[in-house]
Enzyme design. Structure first.
Site, short mmCIF file in Angstrom:
data_model
loop_
_atom_site.label_atom_id
_atom_site.label_comp_id
_atom_site.label_asym_id
_atom_site.label_seq_id
_atom_site.Cartn_x
_atom_site.Cartn_y
_atom_site.Cartn_z
N HIS A 127 11.46 9.75 -6.08
CA HIS A 127 11.86 8.71 -5.13
C HIS A 127 11.71 7.30 -5.70
O HIS A 127 12.62 6.49 -5.62
CB HIS A 127 11.08 8.86 -3.82
CG HIS A 127 11.56 7.91 -2.77
ND1 HIS A 127 12.85 7.95 -2.28
CD2 HIS A 127 10.96 6.87 -2.15
CE1 HIS A 127 13.01 6.99 -1.39
NE2 HIS A 127 11.89 6.30 -1.30
N HIS A 176 10.16 -3.23 -4.36
CA HIS A 176 9.44 -2.09 -4.94
C HIS A 176 9.30 -2.24 -6.46
O HIS A 176 9.24 -1.25 -7.18
CB HIS A 176 10.15 -0.78 -4.59
CG HIS A 176 10.37 -0.60 -3.13
ND1 HIS A 176 9.34 -0.62 -2.22
CD2 HIS A 176 11.50 -0.40 -2.40
CE1 HIS A 176 9.83 -0.45 -0.99
NE2 HIS A 176 11.14 -0.32 -1.08
N HIS A 184 14.67 4.71 -3.16
CA HIS A 184 13.64 3.75 -2.75
C HIS A 184 14.16 2.31 -2.69
O HIS A 184 13.98 1.64 -1.68
CB HIS A 184 12.45 3.86 -3.70
CG HIS A 184 11.15 3.35 -3.13
ND1 HIS A 184 10.81 3.49 -1.81
CD2 HIS A 184 10.10 2.71 -3.74
CE1 HIS A 184 9.60 2.95 -1.62
NE2 HIS A 184 9.16 2.47 -2.77
N HIS A 237 17.06 -0.17 -2.15
CA HIS A 237 18.30 0.04 -1.41
C HIS A 237 19.45 -0.70 -2.07
O HIS A 237 20.01 -1.67 -1.54
CB HIS A 237 18.12 -0.38 0.05
CG HIS A 237 17.03 0.40 0.70
ND1 HIS A 237 16.34 -0.01 1.81
CD2 HIS A 237 16.49 1.61 0.36
CE1 HIS A 237 15.44 0.90 2.13
NE2 HIS A 237 15.50 1.88 1.27
FE LIG Z 1 11.62 4.59 0.00
#
Ligand SMILES: [Fe+2]
Ligand SMILES: *[C@@H]1O[C@H](CO)[C@@H](O)[C@H](O)[C@H]1NC(C)=O
Ligand SMILES: *[C@@H]1O[C@H](CO)[C@@H](O)[C@H](O)[C@H]1NC(C)=O
Ligand SMILES: *[C@@H]1O[C@H](CO)[C@@H](O)[C@H](O)[C@H]1NC(C)=O
Ligand SMILES: *[C@@H]1O[C@H](CO)[C@@H](O)[C@H](O)[C@H]1NC(C)=O
Ligand SMILES: *[C@@H]1O[C@H](CO)[C@@H](O)[C@H](O)[C@H]1NC(C)=O
Ligand SMILES: *[C@@H]1O[C@H](CO)[C@@H](O)[C@H](O)[C@H]1NC(C)=O
Ligand SMILES: *[C@@H]1O[C@H](CO)[C@@H](O)[C@H](O)[C@H]1NC(C)=O
Ligand SMILES: *[C@@H]1O[C@H](CO)[C@@H](O)[C@H](O)[C@H]1NC(C)=O
Length: 466
Positions: free
Chosen positions: A317, A327, A354, A356
Site C-alpha cells: 500500500h 505520505h 496510498h 492519491h
Molecule cells: Fe492509504
C-alpha cells in the site's frame, strides 16, 4: 464503550491548480491540468448501491484466487435476512453437470453496527482456462455469475492485469471503475493495492459503508478476481470507540488464500497466475527484521522460479518511491528492510497506492547506505524494479496535487489525476503497461511503457533515457 464520536475531518486538500511542467532534474511532470474539485461519496440511495431484489438475496458477491496456482476461487457474499446457505453451485460452460462446494459463514460487530452473514466458499479443482458459471443463494433468490480461470502457470502465457488503488465510493470512484470496465485492453484479474471502502471516515466508522462498497464493486469483482492488499483504511482501529482489533471489517469480509503460500496471516501472501508471481505485502503489519512477515518474505523470494513465472510483481500500500508531499517517506522504514532483496531477486515492478495520484519511477535503488558512508541517494540500477503509485482510484479524500520540487531523478512521470492502469504480459520478455486517466476516452493512454523482463531481457527499458 462505543460513544458517538465525530471523526475528525482529515486535512482538506488545497484547491490549487496544477502548475504546468517545470524544468527539473527528473522525468516528466505532466502538464495536464485537472480541475482540483473532488466529488463526494455517492448517496446511499444511488443505483450502484442497490440491494438485489428478493428475500435474503446474496449481495456484495466477490471472488479472488483461492489457491497458489489459479485452479481455485474463493467466492464471498453477504446475506442479511437470515444465514441462508454457504453452498456454491458451479458448472463449466456448456456442461450440464453441476458441482457443489460448501463454505463457511461469519459475522462481526463493530461498535453499534452488526454485519450481515458473510459467506466464504472455496471452489477447488477447477480446470485452467475455462469459463465457469456459479450460483449462490437459496429458494427463489439465487443469483448466477461467471468467471474464467487463468491459463496454466507457465513462462509465455499472455495475461492482462488491471490496477486500481484507493478506490472508495465517490462519483469519481464510479468513473474509475467504469473506465476500467470499458478499457478495450481488457483486464482479466485486478491487482488492488489497498484502501477499499473508506468507511472508517464516517462517524463510528459506519460499516454500512463497507456494505455499500461491496455492492458497488460487485459488477466487476463477481466476474473477475481482485487480488487484495490491505491499506491503512483497512486497519479500522479506534481505541476511543473500543475497536482495537486491527483489520476487523476487512478480514471478515475479504478472505485470501494466504495459507497456500505458507503465510501465517492474511495480510501478506503470494499467488502465481499465468506467467506472473504476485507477492502481496502489508505496510501495516510488522515487517522489521525477525517479524513473521520478514521471515515469510525471506523464504518466499528464493521460491520464485523465473523459468516458470518470469514476471515478479509486488503489491503494497505505502509507496517507497514517491515525490508528492503526501505520505512522503512513509514507506521508508519498509524500504530499508526489503529493498536489497528486491534488487537481488530482480523484481520487475512494484505497485503501491496510498498517495492519491499517479507516478512511475525509473529503475532505481538506494541500498548502499551504511550510516557513515554518505551514500544515501537513489541511483540508477538495472536490477531494480519500476515503482508505480496507482492510488488514484478517486476516493473522498480527493487528489494529491502538491509535488516535491524539483522533480527528483527517480521520478519518471507523475500526474495528479484519477485513473487506473493495465499490465499486459505478452511473453517472458515483454509486458505492456499503460495508465488511463478518467478525463480521457476509454482507450486513451496517458502514460505507457514497454517492460523488459528483468530475468529474461534485462536491457534498458527506461522511457526517459537520454
Ligand atoms: Fe492509504
Ligand atoms: C419468493 O417465494 C416466496 C414464496 O414462494 C414468495 O412469497 C416471494 O414473493 C418470492 N419472491 C420473489 C422475489 O420472487
Ligand atoms: C460453449 O458453447 C459456445 C456456444 O455454442 C461456444 O462458442 C463455446 O466455444 C463453447 N465452449 C466450450 C468450452 O466448449
Ligand atoms: C450507531 O450510533 C449512531 C450515533 O448514535 C447512530 O447515528 C446510528 O444510527 C447507530 N447505528 C446503528 C446501526 O444503530
Ligand atoms: C455509475 O456508473 C455506471 C456505469 O457508468 C452508471 O450506470 C451509474 O449510473 C453510475 N452511478 C452513479 C451514482 O454515478
Ligand atoms: C509450505 O511448507 C510445507 C512444509 O514446510 C512445504 O512442504 C510446502 O512446499 C510449502 N509450500 C510452499 C508453497 O512453499
Ligand atoms: C523451474 O521451472 C521450470 C519450468 O517449469 C522447471 O523445469 C524447473 O525444474 C524449475 N526449477 C526448480 C528449481 O524447481
Ligand atoms: C505543499 O507541501 C509543502 C510541504 O509540505 C508545503 O510547505 C506547501 O505549503 C504545500 N503547498 C500547497 C499549495 O499546499
Ligand atoms: C514477445 O513479445 C514482444 C512484444 O509483443 C515481441 O516483440 C517479441 O517478438 C515476443 N518474443 C517472442 C520470443 O515471441
Amino acid at each position: 464503550m462505543c460513544p458517538y464520536k465525530k471523526t475528525s475531518v482529515l486535512a482538506v486538500i488545497a484547491a490549487a491548480v496544477l502548475a504546468a511542467a517545470v524544468p527539473c532534474n527528473g522525468g516528466i511532470t505532466s502538464s495536464f491540468v485537472r480541475s482540483p474539485e473532488k466529488s463526494g461519496d455517492m448517496p446511499l440511495d444511488s443505483d450502484v448501491f442497490k440491494v438485489p431484489p428478493g428475500y435474503n438475496a446474496p449481495q456484495q458477491v466477490h471472488i479472488t484466487q483461492g489457491d497458489l496456482v489459479g485452479k481455485a476461487v474463493i467466492v464471498s457474499w453477504v446475506t442479511v435476512d437470515e444465514p441462508g446457505s454457504n453452498i456454491v453451485l458451479y458448472w463449466a460452460e456448456n456442461s450440464s453437470y453441476k458441482y457443489k462446494a460448501n463454505g463457511i459463514k461469519t459475522k462481526y460487530k463493530f461498535c453499534n453496527y452488526t454485519s450481515g452473514y458473510i459467506h466464504h466458499c472455496t471452489v477447488n479443482k477447477l480446470e485452467y482456462d475455462t469459463k465457469y458459471y456459479y450460483e449462490v443463494g437459496v429458494g427463489n433468490t439465487t443469483r448466477t455469475f461467471w468467471f474464467t480461470t487463468p491459463p496454466e502457470v507457465g513462462p509465455d502465457v499472455p495475461y492482462t492485469f488491471g490496477l486500481i488503488g484507493d478506490l472508495g465510493q465517490t462519483f469519481d470512484s464510479n468513473t474509475t471503475l467504469t473506465h476500467y470496465e470499458k478499457n478495450p485492453n481488457k483486464g482479466q484479474t485486478l491487482l488492488y493495492v489497498g484502501d477499499l471502502s473508506y468507511a472508517d471516515r464516517y462517524p463510528l466508522q459506519d460499516n454500512t459503508r463497507w456494505d455499500t462498497w461491496g455492492r458497488f464493486v460487485e459488477r466487476s469483482v463477481a466476474y473477475q478476481p481482485w487480488i487484495w492488499t490491505a491499506g491503512n483504511h483497512e486497519l479500522s482501529y479506534d481505541r476511543t470507540i473500543g475497536e482495537t482489533t486491527p483489520f476487523k471489517p476487512y478480514s471478515h469480509r475479504f478472505h485470501v488464500p494466504y495459507k497456500a503460500s505458507n503465510s501465517t496471516a492474511p495480510f501478506w501472501y503470494s499467488v502465481k497466475r499465468a506467467s506472473a508471481y504476485i507477492i502481496v505485502l502489508s505496510s501495516y503489519s510488522a515487517y522489521s527484521k525477525y517479524s513473521p512477515q520478514y521471515w515469510w518474505l525471506y523464504e518466499e523470494l528464493p521460491k520464485v522460479n523465473r523459468s516458470e513465472t518470469p514476471w515478479l510483481i509486488v503489491l503494497m500500500h505505502s509507496p517507497w518511491y514517491n515525490s508528492y508531499n503526501y505520505h512522503y517517506m512513509e514507506g521508508e522504514t519498509m524500504r530499508v528492510v526489503y529493498e536489497p532483496w528486491f534488487v537481488e531477486y530482480k523484481v520487475d515492478v512494484v505497485f503501491a497506492g496510498h498517495v492519491h495520484a499517479y507516478e512511475r519511477s525509473e529503475r532505481v535503488s538506494n541500498v548502499a547506505y551504511n550510516i557513515v558512508n554518505g551514500l544515501c541517494s537513489p541511483v540508477s540500477n538495472p536490477s531494480a524494479p519500476v515503482y508505480i503509485t496507482i492510488g488514484d482510484g478517486g476516493n473522498v479524500e480527493g487528489l494529491a496535487n502538491n509535488m516535491t520540487e524539483p522533480q527528483p531523478k527517480y521520478s519518471a512521470f507523475r500526474e495528479a489525476s484519477f485513473g487506473h492502469a493495465t499490465f499486459s504480459i505478452k511473453n517472458r520478455t515483454h509486458a505492456y503497461y499503460s495508465w488511463h486517466r478518467n478525463q480521457d476516452g476509454y482507450a486513451v493512454e496517458a502514460d505507457s511503457m514497454w517492460f523488459f523482463n528483468r530475468f529474461w531481457h534485462p536491457i534498458d527499458d527506461s522511457t526517459t533515457a537520454a
